[in-house]
Write a protein that holds these residues in place. Structure first.
Motif, PDB file in Angstrom:
ATOM      1  N   GLU A  34       0.852  -1.188   0.000  1.00 15.07           N
ATOM      2  CA  GLU A  34       0.000   0.000   0.000  1.00 15.07           C
ATOM      3  C   GLU A  34       0.885   1.234   0.000  1.00 15.07           C
ATOM      4  OE1 GLU A  34      -3.338   0.140   0.085  1.00 15.07           O
ATOM      5  OE2 GLU A  34      -3.901  -1.938   0.527  1.00 15.07           O
ATOM      6  N   ASP A  35       0.575   2.195  -0.888  1.00 15.28           N
ATOM      7  CA  ASP A  35       1.285   3.470  -0.886  1.00 15.28           C
ATOM      8  C   ASP A  35       0.693   4.357   0.193  1.00 15.28           C
ATOM      9  OD1 ASP A  35       3.121   3.063  -3.018  1.00 15.28           O
ATOM     10  OD2 ASP A  35       1.471   3.294  -4.448  1.00 15.28           O
ATOM     11  N   ILE A  36       1.559   4.859   1.079  1.00 13.60           N
ATOM     12  CA  ILE A  36       1.128   5.624   2.253  1.00 13.60           C
ATOM     13  C   ILE A  36       1.849   6.954   2.294  1.00 13.60           C
ATOM     14  CG2 ILE A  36       1.111   5.645   4.783  1.00 13.60           C
ATOM     15  CD1 ILE A  36       1.054   2.613   4.679  1.00 13.60           C
ATOM     16  N   LYS A  45       2.543  15.477  15.784  1.00 14.30           N
ATOM     17  CA  LYS A  45       2.481  14.018  15.835  1.00 14.30           C
ATOM     18  C   LYS A  45       2.372  13.454  14.420  1.00 14.30           C
ATOM     19  CE  LYS A  45       0.229  13.899  20.370  1.00 14.30           C
ATOM     20  NZ  LYS A  45      -0.968  13.435  21.126  1.00 14.30           N
ATOM     21  N   PRO A  46       2.948  12.277  14.184  1.00 11.11           N
ATOM     22  CA  PRO A  46       2.880  11.715  12.833  1.00 11.11           C
ATOM     23  C   PRO A  46       1.477  11.245  12.486  1.00 11.11           C
ATOM     24  CG  PRO A  46       3.876  10.138  14.325  1.00 11.11           C
ATOM     25  CD  PRO A  46       3.709  11.410  15.105  1.00 11.11           C
ATOM     26  N   ALA A  47       1.118  11.412  11.217  1.00 16.39           N
ATOM     27  CA  ALA A  47      -0.164  10.955  10.697  1.00 16.39           C
ATOM     28  C   ALA A  47       0.103  10.153   9.435  1.00 16.39           C
ATOM     29  CB  ALA A  47      -1.075  12.147  10.401  1.00 16.39           C
ATOM     30  N   ALA A  48      -0.836   9.262   9.109  1.00 10.68           N
ATOM     31  CA  ALA A  48      -0.666   8.398   7.939  1.00 10.68           C
ATOM     32  C   ALA A  48      -1.997   8.238   7.221  1.00 10.68           C
ATOM     33  CB  ALA A  48      -0.129   7.034   8.358  1.00 10.68           C
ATOM     34  N   ALA A  49      -1.942   8.220   5.898  1.00 10.98           N
ATOM     35  CA  ALA A  49      -3.134   8.019   5.086  1.00 10.98           C
ATOM     36  C   ALA A  49      -2.711   7.427   3.746  1.00 10.98           C
ATOM     37  CB  ALA A  49      -3.873   9.344   4.875  1.00 10.98           C
TER      38      ALA A  49
END
Length: 337
Positions: A34-36, A45-49
């Motif tokens: 999956e490309d994130i 704070k780190p976030a991811a999507a």
């Protein structure tokens, strides 16, 4: 087993990027095929999507950050850590339509790395021994792509029989190929191991990591495997030195992983400079990869298939295989090969 095809693996946290890499904007990584996109929110704070805008599918990792949201480089749409569109400049609407959204992922910072779980995690980020001990220092070692299955690296970590051959130029003795007995104790989300073994530091003159004059010593090794692809190998020397290595194999696709490795040690930079610690473990990792990257990536976990032959000292790997098969069964899956 094809590592990205086992759905349960999406429910574990993996380290994907050093947190420091996000200071200058969003970054793209690949996890489980999956490309994130990763970025820092308004609280730092780190976030991811998912690394795709829901408008015209441009990569968000090519964009910027605005008020804690990642901004698409194509038309300026912005998304927060939940994946909700917070702003699109082509409209005067105060709140963008609810259908303007992308998939957001579980994301935390720990040990200096960004950790991501693609689905609701079944367990948390491992609590590594010594990580909160003020008498231990952290030595960041490796962050690089390796071309082998994550399971191969984990199995190798508990394989005492390969040391005499693969590591004969660093600490193994090819004239003493019989591996030491290894005790295995089941633990929550994995197992623990223990064994003692005589070792010879072949690189001691160039890379002294123990801070003693002797090239030969006996070390006690305490291992911990965390399902599915994380291990902590704690080595204790007679001098009292503890060298504890955390190794994570984060699946990129079916054929490769992101190697994340750091060490915890109860000595100081003045005792042994970090560069020496890294140099020795670099030599060891290179020896492993020279062999592991030649292995088949589609590992068969079920020993009844007779795809691979096994011997007595392979017990840790066999236990590991069975625990993974049990995990699949627990969550209604079968091994995908």
């Amino acid at each position: 087993m094809l590592q990205t095809q086992q759905k349960i693996f999406r429910k574990f946290y993996y380290p994907v990027l050093p947190i420091a890499h996000l200071q200058d904007g969003p970054k793209g990584v690949k996890l489980m095929n999956e490309d994130i996109v990763l970025w820092l929110d308004e609280e730092g704070k780190p976030a991811a999507a998912v690394d795709r805008c829901c408008h015209r599918t441009a990569k968000l990792s090519k964009g910027t950050v605005r008020e804690g949201s990642v901004v698409c480089p194509y038309h300026g749409w912005a998304f927060n850590r939940t994946g909700k569109c917070t702003y699109f400049p082509q409209s005067e609407l105060e709140d963008p339509p609810k259908v303007y959204k992308i998939a957001g992922y579980h994301c935390e910072e720990r040990y200096g790395y960004v950790w991501v779980a693609l689905e609701d995690p079944v367990t948390g980020i491992p609590e590594f021994k010594y990580s909160d001990d003020a008498s231990f220092r952290k030595v960041d070692q490796f962050y690089e792509v390796i071309h082998c299955a994550a399971f191969r690296l984990m199995e190798n970590s508990f394989d005492a029989a390969h040391v005499a051959f693969v590591h004969q130029n660093t600490f193994g003795d090819i004239n003493n190929p019989i591996p030491p007995k290894m005790d295995i104790t089941p633990a929550e989300w994995g197992f623990e191991t223990y064994h003692e073994a005589p070792v010879t530091n072949k690189l001691n003159q160039q890379v002294k990591t123990i801070n003693v004059d002797e090239d030969e010593t006996v070390r006690k090794a305490y291992g911990r495997w965390y399902l599915p692809f994380i291990r902590q190998n704690t080595i204790q020397y007679p001098t009292g030195l503890i060298h504890s290595i955390i190794t994570c194999a984060t699946p990129i696709d079916d054929k490769s992983c992101q190697l994340v490795q750091f060490a915890l040690r109860n000595d100081t930079e003045a005792d042994v400079p970090a560069e020496r610690v890294i140099a020795f473990d670099r030599a060891v990792v290179d020896e492993d990869m020279d062999v592991l990257e030649t292995t088949e990536y589609n590992v068969s976990l079920d020993v009844r298939r007779k795809v691979e032959n096994h011997m007595l000292s392979d017990k840790p790997g066999i236990v590991m295989r069975q625990m993974l098969l049990d995990l699949f069964a627990q969550y209604g899956e079968e091994e995908v090969i």
